[in-house]
Design a protein around this motif. Structure first.
Motif, short mmCIF file in Angstrom:
data_model
loop_
_atom_site.label_atom_id
_atom_site.label_comp_id
_atom_site.label_asym_id
_atom_site.label_seq_id
_atom_site.Cartn_x
_atom_site.Cartn_y
_atom_site.Cartn_z
N GLU A 159 13.52 -8.43 5.96
CA GLU A 159 13.50 -7.04 6.40
C GLU A 159 13.68 -6.03 5.27
O GLU A 159 13.40 -4.84 5.45
CB GLU A 159 14.60 -6.82 7.45
N ARG A 160 14.11 -6.49 4.08
CA ARG A 160 14.27 -5.57 2.95
C ARG A 160 13.19 -5.79 1.89
O ARG A 160 13.26 -5.21 0.81
CB ARG A 160 15.66 -5.73 2.33
N SER A 161 12.19 -6.60 2.22
CA SER A 161 11.12 -6.86 1.27
C SER A 161 9.90 -5.98 1.59
O SER A 161 9.93 -5.11 2.45
CB SER A 161 10.76 -8.34 1.29
N TRP A 162 8.81 -6.25 0.85
CA TRP A 162 7.63 -5.39 0.93
C TRP A 162 6.98 -5.38 2.32
O TRP A 162 6.54 -4.33 2.79
CB TRP A 162 6.59 -5.83 -0.10
N ALA A 163 6.90 -6.54 2.96
CA ALA A 163 6.16 -6.66 4.21
C ALA A 163 6.73 -5.78 5.31
O ALA A 163 5.99 -5.28 6.16
CB ALA A 163 6.13 -8.12 4.67
N ALA A 164 8.04 -5.60 5.32
CA ALA A 164 8.68 -4.86 6.40
C ALA A 164 8.54 -3.35 6.27
O ALA A 164 8.96 -2.62 7.16
CB ALA A 164 10.17 -5.23 6.47
N HIS A 165 7.93 -2.89 5.19
CA HIS A 165 7.89 -1.45 4.94
C HIS A 165 6.48 -0.94 4.66
O HIS A 165 6.30 0.08 3.98
CB HIS A 165 8.84 -1.11 3.79
N GLY A 166 5.48 -1.66 5.16
CA GLY A 166 4.11 -1.17 5.11
C GLY A 166 3.42 -1.27 3.78
O GLY A 166 2.32 -0.74 3.60
#
Length: 221
Positions: free
Chosen positions: A86-93
């Motif tokens: 949740e704190r990596s690239w995938a979770a933030h578009g």
């Protein structure tokens, strides 16, 4: 009198040799074999998954140099979990990521120090047997860093693997500039070369903080 009582209490608390059983500590798991060099050939993880995240799709495969005591499938599963965090690239578009065994957009290689140096030097990058790099084919992870972590990083080797993957994949999704420390005591940006020193920042392995804010810093020329 007090001295006698204390001595008697110590003797009473101390088990007799006949009743004392030695405590066996669990045997520590041996570290993986860390050869300094290998054959330069790689095993590809025969694993795949569904895309995770939102944004442009990046298909990646994972390879481990032959002769290394690390499972390609195990490494692929760990990398897959890091990118889905949740704190990596995938979770933030910033991108969606899919583990594949062929037809990949980039490859993540775990290589012995000598092989990592050779692959990185072909791109003009001097990794000195210690560093990771990003090449035109993908990410090269130095086996020593994968297995042992970094003396600069305040965390376990597993925590440091999060930093390796997030940093190098950050380059893969187009972040070319390294960042510096934003201030003493603040989290180091994931795009900071933390292995070279924290400059007053605190170790951090994630692009985003627990509130979903990007951990930024001044660009490094």
């Amino acid at each position: 009198m007090a001295s006698s009582t204390t001595a008697d209490s110590e003797r009473a608390a101390r088990p007799s040799p006949s009743s004392s059983q030695p405590t066996r500590s669990p045997r520590p798991k041996p570290p993986p074999s860390l050869p300094a060099e290998g054959p330069g050939t790689f095993t590809t993880a025969q694993a795949s998954g569904s895309p995770v995240g939102s944004g442009p799709l990046y298909r990646y495969r994972v390879q481990v140099e032959d002769g290394v005591d690390i499972s390609a499938e195990g490494a692929a599963a760990e990398i897959q979990a890091i990118l889905a965090h949740e704190r990596s690239w995938a979770a933030h578009g910033r991108g969606s990521f899919q583990l594949v065994s062929s037809d990949a957009d980039f490859v993540i290689k775990i290589a012995t120090p000598a092989t990592a140096d050779r692959l990185c030097l072909a791109e003009g990058l001097d990794t000195r047997g210690e560093l990771n790099c990003e090449t035109s084919q993908g990410v090269v992870v130095n086996l020593r860093r994968w297995a042992l972590g970094s003396p600069q990083f305040d965390g376990t080797p597993a925590d440091y693997r999060h930093l390796i993957i997030n940093h190098e994949v950050g380059h893969e999704i187009g972040i070319r500039t390294h960042l510096g420390c934003p201030g003493p005591g603040k989290p180091a940006p994931v795009m900071m070369q933390q292995i070279k020193g924290l400059n007053g920042c605190v170790s951090n392995a994630w692009p985003y903080d627990e509130h979903g804010r990007y951990v930024d810093g001044p660009p490094v020329q």
